[in-house]
Design an enzyme around this catalytic site. Structure first.
Site, PDB file in Angstrom:
ATOM      1  CG  ASP A  16       3.816   8.357   0.397  1.00  0.00           C
ATOM      2  OD1 ASP A  16       4.066   7.750   1.454  1.00  0.00           O
ATOM      3  OD2 ASP A  16       3.921   9.593   0.268  1.00  0.00           O
ATOM      4  CG  LEU A  17       1.744   0.779  -2.988  1.00  0.00           C
ATOM      5  CD1 LEU A  17       2.964   0.289  -3.765  1.00  0.00           C
ATOM      6  CD2 LEU A  17       1.121  -0.360  -2.203  1.00  0.00           C
ATOM      7  CG  ASP A  18      -0.016   1.888  -6.513  1.00  0.00           C
ATOM      8  OD1 ASP A  18       0.971   1.727  -7.256  1.00  0.00           O
ATOM      9  OD2 ASP A  18      -0.733   0.951  -6.129  1.00  0.00           O
ATOM     10  CB  ALA A  19       0.756   8.091  -3.447  1.00  0.00           C
ATOM     11  CG  HIS A  23      -2.137   1.464 -10.632  1.00  0.00           C
ATOM     12  ND1 HIS A  23      -3.501   1.312 -10.615  1.00  0.00           N
ATOM     13  CD2 HIS A  23      -1.695   1.000  -9.435  1.00  0.00           C
ATOM     14  CE1 HIS A  23      -3.869   0.798  -9.452  1.00  0.00           C
ATOM     15  NE2 HIS A  23      -2.801   0.600  -8.721  1.00  0.00           N
TER      16      HIS A  23
END
Length: 287
Positions: free
Chosen positions: A229-232, A195
């Site tokens: 869970d997106l980007d988590a 990311h």
């Protein structure tokens, strides 16, 4: 390198776990070459990575997992994974149009830095095929419609390829598509993403332009395992680089891309070395 077994485990903390496991290994003529452990005192959880040579080990390697499960896993409520250093992980790389992370991964692979095999590169665009050809790695393209009407069909084909190639983990090297829950469930904590910032921060398009507008003094990159869970997902590696008022959006992009390559490669290295344990959406990274 001599063949070794690598045991990664976690369980509720109790006295005697280390002595029991080291005695099991040494009593069966195993030579311990690595041991690292950690206790989370908040949750009273014990984590350990232990590696030993198999040359004179009395238990056949195909029976070791059964022995550990029977003797210790039930007794200590232990979750564990067993690996062998002479069985190389098989890494699939997913890319879109940006080449910097892909080039870095393949350069490290060709330089012999990693004990890993790369049987395929998967993309939703033709743009980076020339790179795969330079490194003589098969390149597979499935275009996804703008309305995502064929996304399920594409992922089905991708999953068939991954199964055919015996892929053990996936690296998203700036792959600009959201992975479905089905694929994530097939590779739990085995899909690594990079990311372009610390998480969470500067969501949406043009993160470096947002950073420029905000006048930030550092930019960062985060590598993590992909979850529903997106980007988590559990964070593996993070780093920052300092910037000043003299930086422009273009110079931030260049610095950011360099940072992304470094952070992603560190995360991939730890995964290949089997030095990561995940617990409660966090990672324990052994040295």
């Amino acid at each position: 390198m001599k063949p070794t077994a690598i045991l990664l485990l976690h369980c509720p903390d109790k006295p005697g776990i280390i002595s029991e496991l080291t005695r099991f290994i040494t009593d069966n003529k195993g030579n311990i070459v690595y041991l690292d452990q950690y206790v989370d005192r908040v949750d009273s959880m014990f984590f350990m990575r232990i590696e030993w040579e198999l040359d004179n080990f009395l238990i056949p390697r195909d029976k070791i997992k059964e022995y550990i499960s029977t003797l210790y896993a039930q007794r200590y409520k232990m979750t564990f994974n067993l690996y062998f250093n002479d069985v190389k992980p098989r890494m699939a790389i997913f890319v879109s149009k940006m080449s910097h992370c892909l080039y870095d991964l393949l350069a490290r692979y060709k330089a012999g830095e990693w004990e890993v095999e790369i049987p395929c590169i998967v993309s939703n665009h033709e743009d980076l095929r020339y790179i795969a050809e330079q490194f003589d790695i098969p390149y597979h393209v499935w275009s996804i419609n703008k309305d995502h009407s064929n996304k399920a069909e594409v992922e089905k084909a991708e999953m068939e390829l991954l199964e055919k190639e015996n892929v053990t983990f996936i690296v998203l090297a700036r792959y600009m598509q959201i992975i479905s829950d089905d694929m994530i469930a097939s590779y739990p904590h085995h899909i690594i993403n990079i990311h372009h910032s610390f998480l969470p921060a500067f969501i949406g398009a043009k993160p470096y332009h947002q950073a420029y507008e905000r006048g930030v003094k550092i930019i960062g990159a985060t590598s993590h395992y992909v979850t529903a869970d997106l980007d988590a997902g559990p964070i593996i590696e993070q780093d920052v680089v300092r910037i000043t008022h003299k930086d422009t959006p273009d110079s931030l992009v260049l610095k950011g891309r360099d940072l992304e390559k470094i952070v992603l490669s560190r995360a991939v290295t730890k995964h290949i070395q089997r030095k990561i344990l995940t617990y409660k959406n966090k990672t324990i990274i052994f040295s």
